[in-house]
Motif scaffolding. Structure first.
Motif, short mmCIF file in Angstrom:
data_model
loop_
_atom_site.label_atom_id
_atom_site.label_comp_id
_atom_site.label_asym_id
_atom_site.label_seq_id
_atom_site.Cartn_x
_atom_site.Cartn_y
_atom_site.Cartn_z
N HIS A 1 0.83 -1.21 0.00
CA HIS A 1 0.00 0.00 0.00
C HIS A 1 0.87 1.26 0.00
CE1 HIS A 1 -4.20 -1.23 0.48
NE2 HIS A 1 -3.77 -2.25 1.19
N TRP B 1 -0.97 -5.78 -7.99
CA TRP B 1 -2.17 -5.50 -8.77
C TRP B 1 -3.37 -6.29 -8.27
CZ3 TRP B 1 -2.82 -1.47 -11.87
CH2 TRP B 1 -1.67 -0.77 -12.24
N VAL C 1 -4.76 -4.42 -5.41
CA VAL C 1 -5.51 -3.23 -5.87
C VAL C 1 -6.94 -3.64 -6.18
CG1 VAL C 1 -5.76 -1.69 -7.87
CG2 VAL C 1 -3.56 -1.87 -6.71
N PRO D 1 -1.75 -4.56 -15.74
CA PRO D 1 -1.67 -3.87 -17.03
C PRO D 1 -0.47 -4.37 -17.84
CG PRO D 1 -0.99 -2.41 -15.27
CD PRO D 1 -1.45 -3.67 -14.61
N THR E 1 1.82 -3.03 -19.40
CA THR E 1 3.12 -2.38 -19.18
C THR E 1 3.88 -3.02 -18.02
OG1 THR E 1 1.93 -0.79 -17.83
CG2 THR E 1 2.50 -0.09 -20.07
N ALA E 2 3.16 -3.71 -17.12
CA ALA E 2 3.82 -4.30 -15.95
C ALA E 2 4.21 -5.76 -16.19
CB ALA E 2 2.91 -4.19 -14.73
N ARG F 1 7.99 -6.66 -15.94
CA ARG F 1 8.48 -6.63 -14.55
C ARG F 1 8.03 -7.86 -13.78
NH1 ARG F 1 6.22 -2.20 -11.90
NH2 ARG F 1 5.24 -1.57 -13.85
N HIS G 1 -6.26 3.53 -3.82
CA HIS G 1 -5.19 2.52 -3.91
C HIS G 1 -3.82 3.14 -3.75
CE1 HIS G 1 -8.49 1.11 -6.69
NE2 HIS G 1 -8.49 0.15 -5.79
N ASN G 2 -3.76 4.34 -3.19
CA ASN G 2 -2.48 4.96 -2.81
C ASN G 2 -1.57 5.32 -3.98
OD1 ASN G 2 -3.30 2.52 -0.88
ND2 ASN G 2 -2.58 4.15 0.42
N GLU H 1 2.39 3.32 -9.02
CA GLU H 1 1.25 2.52 -9.45
C GLU H 1 0.26 2.42 -8.28
OE1 GLU H 1 3.10 -1.13 -10.51
OE2 GLU H 1 3.49 -0.49 -12.55
#
Ligand code: FES
Lengths: 371, 103
Positions: free
Chosen positions: A104, A134, A137, A197, A199-200, A203, B66-67, B80
């Motif tokens: 977070h 993610w 999230v 997403p 783009t990630a 990684r 979501h910070n 992100e």
């Protein structure tokens, strides 16, 4: 007050019909209920500091070293056992709360400190740090919304055997390692692609490779010790790295299952789907105050060290917390056993007279599901 | 584009923000740590949650959902899950009032 909320045999995949239904009924990315807190008070609660997390992290690292050293020093004697058990909980359980809070970005004021602890804890908990950032999230956008939330622990119908096995993380670790190997090979599942997403993705693959490389090195060290005639001592690399996620995860599972167990799916009020309980100080330190779970979900910007104060601020609007782990388990298991017999049941806790009533209209557009 | 009178400078504490709606659009006006005022789009670029309940810390505003972090001076998304920058708007302070240049 116990009322019926729709729960039945569900499809928990993120790309199936339940997912589409959550979107069309307005449950996805919806407006959630929040307790009113004056801006001034909330600003104070949200304040980030480096002091408390630095103190806790220094202690966490020091205890890792102390208990590992004790386990190795007393190797071959029974005295080593408590050292390994304690090391296991620090590694295999406390990692989850550090992963969570630093994910977070709320633990430390200094951003790079959050990132460092996040990566260490992600490795310990056997989670790809990108995927799980993610997925979490999504867990906050769509908490316990079926077909949307990738982190639902209690899926219906509930398999109690699997839940009991979770306390010795073998299945979980097996799943985690398989995912890391698949990601390291450059593959992401359809579910993963639905919440990470594009783009990630590179990684996610990179970090999976880093984790797999460390596990491979641990395995090599074990084999080298075996080949060198170390006997049982060859288990030490495994007891230090990776193994604690199996033999030390029980505290993480014990507390984690309480977060949403027995409560409602597909509602837009965290008071209906999350549980707050009072915990002993040691468990709270291991768990970084995530026992204040309704509070955390309502206000994810509040760092763990301010959650007790947030609880005091809004408890007039929340169901009474469970008074202990035992009390919470008793309540949760009664609800879970009933859910096994009676699809459609979820525990709805009484609110104090000072609370605003539950807001069923927020999720009322959801059609009744077939039993 | 004209300058629009938005609020009094005193309406916003230092290191804080307020929501400001104008012309059917929503914004936040930030009183930065440097004492200057800034204006950005009001909705987070991740999932369009309003930043009005967010946290202003140094030169960043943190989304309450979501910070995600944004530099409120430039709108740049710095953490992100936000991947898209926030739109920013010119601000001036005149006679104790904050004026914003918005379409
Ligand atoms: S809505 Fe702002 S970070 Fe997700």
């Amino acid at each position: 007050m116990n009322t019926q909320v729709s729960i039945t045999h569900r499809d928990y995949s993120l790309t199936g019909p339940e997912s589409k239904r959550a979107v069309t009924t307005g449950l996805a990315a919806a407006e959630w209920y929040h307790t009113d807190v004056p801006r001034k008070v909330m600003k104070d609660l949200m304040k980030r500091r480096d002091g408390p997390p630095m103190r806790d992290t220094a202690l966490w690292v020091a205890l890792h070293i102390l208990f590992a050293a004790g386990g190795i020093y007393f190797w071959g004697s029974w005295i080593a056992v408590p050292f390994w058990l304690a090391y296991g909980v620090l590694y295999g359980s406390a990692c989850d709360s550090r992963w969570h809070e630093c994910g977070h970005g709320t633990a430390f004021r200094t951003r790079w400190m959050n990132d460092v602890v996040y990566h260490i804890a992600s490795f310990q908990v056997v989670r790809n740090p990108v995927n799980w950032r993610w997925s979490h999230v999504r867990h906050h956008t769509d908490t316990i919304i079926v077909g949307r939330d990738p982190e639902i622990a209690w899926m219906h119908p509930i398999k109690l055997g699997a839940k009991a096995l979770a306390y010795v993380g073998i299945l979980d670790v097996w799943g985690g390692v398989k995912t890391l190997i698949r990601n390291a090979a450059g593959q992401l599942s359809e579910d993963e692609k639905s919440y990470i997403p594009e783009t990630a993705w590179p990684r996610a693959i990179f970090w999976a490779r880093v984790h797999v490389a460390i596990y491979a090195a641990t395995l090599l060290a074990t084999l080298a010790l075996l080949a060198g005639g170390a006997g049982w001592a060859a288990a030490i690399p495994f007891l230090l790295i990776g193994g604690p996620r199996i033999y030390g995860c029980w505290h993480m599972i014990m507390t984690g299952l309480l977060q949403h167990g027995g409560l409602a799916e597909d509602v837009l009020d965290h008071r209906l789907n999350s549980r707050t309980l009072y915990l002993n100080p040691i468990s709270r330190w291991i768990y970084w105050n995530m026992n204040y779970h309704v509070e955390h979900h309502m206000f994810p910007m509040v760092p763990y060290y301010a959650l007790p104060k947030l609880h005091e601020t809004i408890k007039h609007d929340l169901p009474a917390p469970n008074t202990s782990i035992w009390d919470a388990y008793r309540e949760m298991f009664a609800a879970v056993m009933r859910q096994r017999q009676e699809p459609g049941y979820a525990l709805v806790k009484d609110l104090p007279p000072t609370a605003k009533p539950y807001q069923p209209h927020l999720h009322a557009s959801v059609p009744e599901r077939d039993a | 584009m004209p300058w629009i009178d938005a609020c009094a400078a005193d309406d916003i504490e230092e290191e804080d923000l307020i929501r400001w709606d104008h012309g059917g659009k929503t914004y936040v006006i930030v009183h930065g740590v440097d004492g200057n005022f800034y204006c950005t789009a009001g909705l987070c670029t991740h999932e369009e949650v309003h930043l009005e309940d967010g946290l202003v810390m140094d030169y960043e505003v943190e989304c309450p959902k979501h910070n995600a972090l944004f530099d409120y001076r430039t709108g740049v998304a710095k953490r992100e899950p936000a991947c898209v920058n926030l739109q920013t708007f010119e601000v001036k302070r005149e006679a104790g009032r904050i004026q914003v240049m918005v379409p």
